[in-house]
Design an enzyme around this catalytic site. Structure first.
Site, PDB file in Angstrom:
ATOM      1  CG  HIS A  33      50.065  41.867  40.889  1.00 55.25           C
ATOM      2  ND1 HIS A  33      50.845  42.966  41.167  1.00 55.25           N
ATOM      3  CD2 HIS A  33      48.823  42.156  41.350  1.00 55.25           C
ATOM      4  CE1 HIS A  33      50.097  43.889  41.763  1.00 55.25           C
ATOM      5  NE2 HIS A  33      48.884  43.431  41.890  1.00 55.25           N
ATOM      6  N   GLY A 142      39.838  45.906  44.606  1.00 57.81           N
ATOM      7  CA  GLY A 142      38.959  44.999  45.341  1.00 57.81           C
ATOM      8  C   GLY A 142      38.587  43.776  44.544  1.00 57.81           C
ATOM      9  CG  PHE A 143      35.646  42.834  43.575  1.00 61.05           C
ATOM     10  CD1 PHE A 143      35.323  43.993  44.279  1.00 61.05           C
ATOM     11  CD2 PHE A 143      35.335  41.594  44.133  1.00 61.05           C
ATOM     12  CE1 PHE A 143      34.678  43.913  45.510  1.00 61.05           C
ATOM     13  CE2 PHE A 143      34.683  41.515  45.360  1.00 61.05           C
ATOM     14  CZ  PHE A 143      34.355  42.675  46.050  1.00 61.05           C
ATOM     15  N   GLY A 145      38.413  41.626  37.005  1.00 69.50           N
ATOM     16  CA  GLY A 145      37.361  41.594  35.994  1.00 69.50           C
ATOM     17  C   GLY A 145      36.623  42.903  35.771  1.00 69.50           C
ATOM     18  CG  ASP A 175      46.670  45.641  39.779  1.00 73.95           C
ATOM     19  OD1 ASP A 175      46.872  45.558  41.003  1.00 73.95           O
ATOM     20  OD2 ASP A 175      45.961  44.849  39.147  1.00 73.95           O
ATOM     21  N   GLY A 176      44.661  46.268  36.753  1.00 71.48           N
ATOM     22  CA  GLY A 176      43.205  46.297  36.771  1.00 71.48           C
ATOM     23  C   GLY A 176      42.627  46.555  35.402  1.00 71.48           C
ATOM     24  N   GLY A 177      41.927  45.564  34.883  1.00 67.60           N
ATOM     25  CA  GLY A 177      41.251  45.724  33.589  1.00 67.60           C
ATOM     26  C   GLY A 177      42.196  45.713  32.416  1.00 67.60           C
TER      27      GLY A 177
HETATM   28  C1  DX5 Z   1      42.063  44.827  42.097  1.00 69.05           C
HETATM   29  C2  DX5 Z   1      43.101  43.796  41.761  1.00 69.05           C
HETATM   30  C3  DX5 Z   1      42.928  43.456  40.308  1.00 69.05           C
HETATM   31  C4  DX5 Z   1      43.727  42.292  39.829  1.00 69.05           C
HETATM   32  C5  DX5 Z   1      43.730  42.222  38.309  1.00 69.05           C
HETATM   33  O1  DX5 Z   1      42.075  45.104  43.413  1.00 69.05           O
HETATM   34  O2  DX5 Z   1      44.402  44.309  42.011  1.00 69.05           O
HETATM   35  O3  DX5 Z   1      43.273  44.613  39.602  1.00 69.05           O
HETATM   36  O4  DX5 Z   1      45.026  42.436  40.243  1.00 69.05           O
HETATM   37  O5  DX5 Z   1      42.444  42.339  37.893  1.00 69.05           O
HETATM   38  P1  DX5 Z   1      41.991  42.025  36.391  1.00 69.05           P
HETATM   39  O6  DX5 Z   1      41.283  40.702  36.481  1.00 69.05           O
HETATM   40  O7  DX5 Z   1      41.108  43.164  36.037  1.00 69.05           O
HETATM   41  O8  DX5 Z   1      43.226  41.978  35.524  1.00 69.05           O
HETATM   42 ZN    ZN Z   2      47.068  44.324  42.445  1.00 72.44          ZN
END
Ligand code: DX5
Ligand code: ZN
Length: 225
Positions: A33, A142-143, A145, A175-177
C-alpha cells in the site's frame, strides 16, 4: 475469498524504501500500500510518482496506491505511468469523482473510492457499481501510528450488506491503526484487504509472519470451521 494484508510503506524506512518493499515482498505479501500525500488534503507530505516508479523496478507486488490529494484527477496519468495497479481516490475533495474513476479504468488499472472516518457510506453509493475497491479509513488520514477507530466497522458492515444486495464485486479495505488485535473484528465486518503500516514494519519477522497468517489464512479457516 482469501484475505489480504497490505503493508503500508508509509511506515517503512524513507531513507531506503526499496529495502522496506523487498522486506514485504520476501515475507510473501502480495500487495503493498503506497500512501501519497499532498500536505493540503492531509497535513503531511509523503512521496510522488517518481518514488513509485523507482520502487516498481524492484517488485512485482500489487501496487495499491492511495491518493490523499485535493485534486487526484490531475495525477492519475503519472501514477498509472509509474506502475500503480490500483489507484484509490477520496470522495471528499470537490472534483468529478466518476470521471476520475472512469479514467483510471480506461487506462487499464483497478480503481477505488476512499471514505474518511466521518464520511457516511452514502457518499460512496453512486460509485459502487464502478469501483474495484472501497477503502474505509480507520484513522483520520495523514499519519501512521494512530489508534484504530472501531466505529468505522459499522460503515464497513453497511457497505458489505450493500455489496451482497446489489451483487457488486468491490473489495472492502481498511487503512489506519490496523494490527493483530483488529483482525477478527475487521474480517467479521466483511473486510477483504487490511492495510497495516506501523504494526507491520514496526515488528520483527516472527511477529510479521504471525500477523500475516492471522489474516491470509483466515478465509480457509472460516471455510473449514
Ligand atoms: C494514513 C495512512 C496510514 C497508513 C497506515 O493517512 O494511510 O493509515 O497507511 O498507518 P498505520 O501505521 O496506522 O498502519
Ligand atoms: Zn492509505
Amino acid at each position: 475469498m482469501k484475505k489480504i494484508l497490505a503493508p503500508s510503506i508509509l511506515a517503512g524506512d524513507h531513507a531506503c524504501l526499496r529495502d522496506s518493499l523487498l522486506l514485504a515482498d520476501q515475507d510473501g505479501r502480495e500487495w503493498i500500500h503506497l500512501d501519497v500525500m499532498d500536505g493540503h488534503f492531509v497535513p503531511n507530505l509523503s512521496f510522488g510518482p517518481q518514488t513509485v516508479a523507482d520502487l516498481r523496478e524492484h517488485s512485482s507486488m500489487f501496487f495499491d496506491v492511495h491518493l490523499m490529494l485535493d485534486n487526484p484527477q490531475d495525477y492519475i496519468d503519472s501514477f498509472v505511468l509509474a506502475g500503480a495497479d490500483l489507484i484509490s481516490i477520496h470522495v471528499e475533495p470537490e472534483y468529478d469523482v466518476a470521471e476520475a474513476l472512469s479514467k483510471i479504468k480506461s487506462l487499464g488499472k483497478k480503481c477505488g473510492i476512499v471514505l474518511n472516518p466521518d464520511t457516511p457510506a452514502e457518499e460512496a453509493s453512486p460509485f459502487l457499481d464502478q469501483v474495484d475497491l472501497v477503502l474505509c479509513m480507520t484513522v483520520n488520514p495523514g499519519f501512521g501510528g494512530q489508534g484504530f477507530i472501531e466505529g468505522v466497522l459499522y460503515k464497513v458492515r453497511d457497505l458489505a450488506d450493500r455489496r451482497a444486495e446489489s451483487g457488486a464485486s468491490f473489495l472492502l479495505e481498511v487503512d489506519g491503526g490496523v494490527g493483530f488485535d483488529q483482525v477478527d473484528d475487521c474480517v467479521r465486518a466483511g473486510v477483504d484487504v487490511l492495510v497495516a503500516g506501523t504494526a507491520y514494519f514496526g515488528a520483527d519477522s516472527q511477529t510479521r509472519a504471525r500477523f500475516a497468517s492471522s489474516v491470509e489464512n483466515r478465509g480457509e479457516q472460516e471455510l473449514s470451521s
